[in-house]
Design a protein around this motif. Structure first.
Motif, mmCIF file in Angstrom:
data_model
loop_
_atom_site.group_PDB
_atom_site.id
_atom_site.type_symbol
_atom_site.label_atom_id
_atom_site.label_comp_id
_atom_site.label_asym_id
_atom_site.label_seq_id
_atom_site.Cartn_x
_atom_site.Cartn_y
_atom_site.Cartn_z
ATOM 1 N N ASP A 28 0.782 -1.173 -0.020
ATOM 2 C CA ASP A 28 0.050 0.046 -0.057
ATOM 3 C C ASP A 28 0.950 1.266 -0.145
ATOM 4 O O ASP A 28 0.676 2.128 -0.619
ATOM 5 C CB ASP A 28 -0.924 -0.049 1.501
ATOM 6 N N GLU A 29 1.785 1.192 0.918
ATOM 7 C CA GLU A 29 3.063 2.269 1.005
ATOM 8 C C GLU A 29 3.605 2.680 -0.434
ATOM 9 O O GLU A 29 3.610 3.611 -1.011
ATOM 10 C CB GLU A 29 3.668 2.272 1.996
ATOM 11 N N LEU A 30 3.861 1.653 -1.068
ATOM 12 C CA LEU A 30 4.556 1.536 -2.389
ATOM 13 C C LEU A 30 3.790 2.086 -3.543
ATOM 14 O O LEU A 30 4.190 2.967 -4.056
ATOM 15 C CB LEU A 30 5.089 0.102 -2.974
ATOM 16 N N VAL A 31 2.306 1.758 -3.545
ATOM 17 C CA VAL A 31 1.444 2.339 -4.382
ATOM 18 C C VAL A 31 1.332 3.786 -4.084
ATOM 19 O O VAL A 31 1.087 4.572 -5.141
ATOM 20 C CB VAL A 31 0.232 1.511 -4.536
ATOM 21 N N LYS A 32 1.070 4.122 -2.814
ATOM 22 C CA LYS A 32 0.814 5.506 -2.342
ATOM 23 C C LYS A 32 1.974 6.275 -2.640
ATOM 24 O O LYS A 32 1.912 7.302 -3.363
ATOM 25 C CB LYS A 32 0.620 5.492 -0.874
ATOM 26 N N ARG A 33 3.183 6.046 -2.554
ATOM 27 C CA ARG A 33 4.487 6.713 -2.888
ATOM 28 C C ARG A 33 4.677 7.001 -4.308
ATOM 29 O O ARG A 33 5.016 8.016 -4.985
ATOM 30 C CB ARG A 33 5.510 6.171 -2.098
ATOM 31 N N SER A 38 4.150 10.568 -9.041
ATOM 32 C CA SER A 38 3.357 11.173 -10.190
ATOM 33 C C SER A 38 2.902 12.641 -10.042
ATOM 34 O O SER A 38 3.079 13.430 -10.885
ATOM 35 C CB SER A 38 2.264 10.334 -10.587
ATOM 36 N N ILE A 39 2.341 12.866 -8.820
ATOM 37 C CA ILE A 39 1.717 14.252 -8.635
ATOM 38 C C ILE A 39 3.024 15.195 -8.595
ATOM 39 O O ILE A 39 2.693 16.233 -9.223
ATOM 40 C CB ILE A 39 0.869 14.221 -7.330
ATOM 41 N N ALA A 40 3.915 14.885 -7.888
ATOM 42 C CA ALA A 40 5.007 15.593 -7.809
ATOM 43 C C ALA A 40 5.586 15.887 -8.937
ATOM 44 O O ALA A 40 6.222 17.114 -9.357
ATOM 45 C CB ALA A 40 6.024 15.320 -6.617
ATOM 46 N N GLN A 44 6.421 19.745 -10.866
ATOM 47 C CA GLN A 44 7.690 19.726 -11.185
ATOM 48 C C GLN A 44 8.446 19.956 -9.542
ATOM 49 O O GLN A 44 9.310 20.901 -9.394
ATOM 50 C CB GLN A 44 8.079 21.017 -12.142
ATOM 51 N N ASP A 45 7.909 19.300 -8.608
ATOM 52 C CA ASP A 45 8.229 19.396 -7.108
ATOM 53 C C ASP A 45 9.473 18.302 -7.119
ATOM 54 O O ASP A 45 8.859 17.033 -6.745
ATOM 55 C CB ASP A 45 7.170 19.156 -6.237
ATOM 56 N N TRP A 46 10.516 18.634 -7.440
ATOM 57 C CA TRP A 46 11.555 17.825 -7.679
ATOM 58 C C TRP A 46 11.949 17.227 -6.144
ATOM 59 O O TRP A 46 12.100 15.683 -6.333
ATOM 60 C CB TRP A 46 12.872 18.174 -8.388
ATOM 61 N N PRO A 47 12.249 17.701 -5.207
ATOM 62 C CA PRO A 47 12.395 17.185 -3.987
ATOM 63 C C PRO A 47 11.383 16.130 -3.733
ATOM 64 O O PRO A 47 11.858 14.921 -3.087
ATOM 65 C CB PRO A 47 12.519 18.303 -3.034
ATOM 66 N N THR A 48 10.257 16.521 -3.653
ATOM 67 C CA THR A 48 9.119 15.341 -3.339
ATOM 68 C C THR A 48 9.133 14.240 -4.318
ATOM 69 O O THR A 48 9.091 12.988 -3.710
ATOM 70 C CB THR A 48 7.749 16.301 -3.221
ATOM 71 N N PHE A 49 9.248 14.669 -5.586
ATOM 72 C CA PHE A 49 9.426 13.458 -6.484
ATOM 73 C C PHE A 49 10.467 12.397 -6.379
ATOM 74 O O PHE A 49 10.257 11.195 -6.099
ATOM 75 C CB PHE A 49 9.534 14.143 -8.000
ATOM 76 N N GLU A 50 11.577 12.851 -5.948
ATOM 77 C CA GLU A 50 12.778 12.116 -5.907
ATOM 78 C C GLU A 50 12.681 11.138 -4.540
ATOM 79 O O GLU A 50 13.080 10.304 -4.274
ATOM 80 C CB GLU A 50 14.016 12.917 -5.760
ATOM 81 N N ILE A 91 13.195 6.142 -14.064
ATOM 82 C CA ILE A 91 12.063 7.084 -13.869
ATOM 83 C C ILE A 91 12.626 8.362 -13.035
ATOM 84 O O ILE A 91 12.854 9.433 -13.610
ATOM 85 C CB ILE A 91 10.932 6.532 -13.321
ATOM 86 N N LYS A 92 13.495 7.966 -12.064
ATOM 87 C CA LYS A 92 14.038 9.037 -11.314
ATOM 88 C C LYS A 92 15.015 10.070 -12.105
ATOM 89 O O LYS A 92 14.896 11.222 -12.073
ATOM 90 C CB LYS A 92 14.825 8.695 -9.926
#
Length: 122
Positions: A28-33, A38-40, A44-50, A91-92
């Motif tokens: 569940d955490e894997l799917v949530k993250r 994707s949202i980040a 273009q919120d790179w720190p949150t994305f990474e 992807i990262k």
């Protein structure tokens, strides 16, 4: 609320879970993250994305490390986890929305397969 009390409660809750419940929590955490990544990415919120992708990679690595290799399916799961780790890294580095959108349903399908197995086992 006392932060120490909450942490103790959270730790006690995790310690009382069955292995199947822990596995579901991780998936569940894997799917949530991956969704957060994707949202980040869209924002273009790179720190949150990474950070989200790093956490996904940590979870996949943990799942891989905890496989019980006495079962034949573990080899297949290990290959799947290697693939997920590879794709998450790509992807990262490439900030590739299309690849992330392609990987996310695979992660959800794995979670759903384990959830079905857990229900039929219980």
């Amino acid at each position: 609320m006392d932060a120490r009390g909450y942490q103790q409660y959270k730790q006690q809750s995790i310690n009382s879970m069955t292995p199947g419940e822990l596995l579901m929590l991780l998936y569940d955490e894997l799917v949530k993250r991956s969704t957060l990544a994707s949202i980040a990415l869209d924002k273009q919120d790179w720190p949150t994305f990474e950070a989200a992708l790093d956490r996904c990679t940590d979870i996949v690595n943990y799942l891989d490390e905890t496989l019980d290799h006495q079962y034949p399916i573990s080899q297949d799961l290990a290959r799947m986890y290697d693939y997920f780790t590879y794709e998450l890294g790509r992807i990262k580095l490439g900030r590739n929305k299309g690849e992330l959108d392609r990987l996310r349903p695979m992660l959800a399908d794995m979670r759903d397969a384990f959830r079905t197995a857990e229900k039929s086992n219980g």
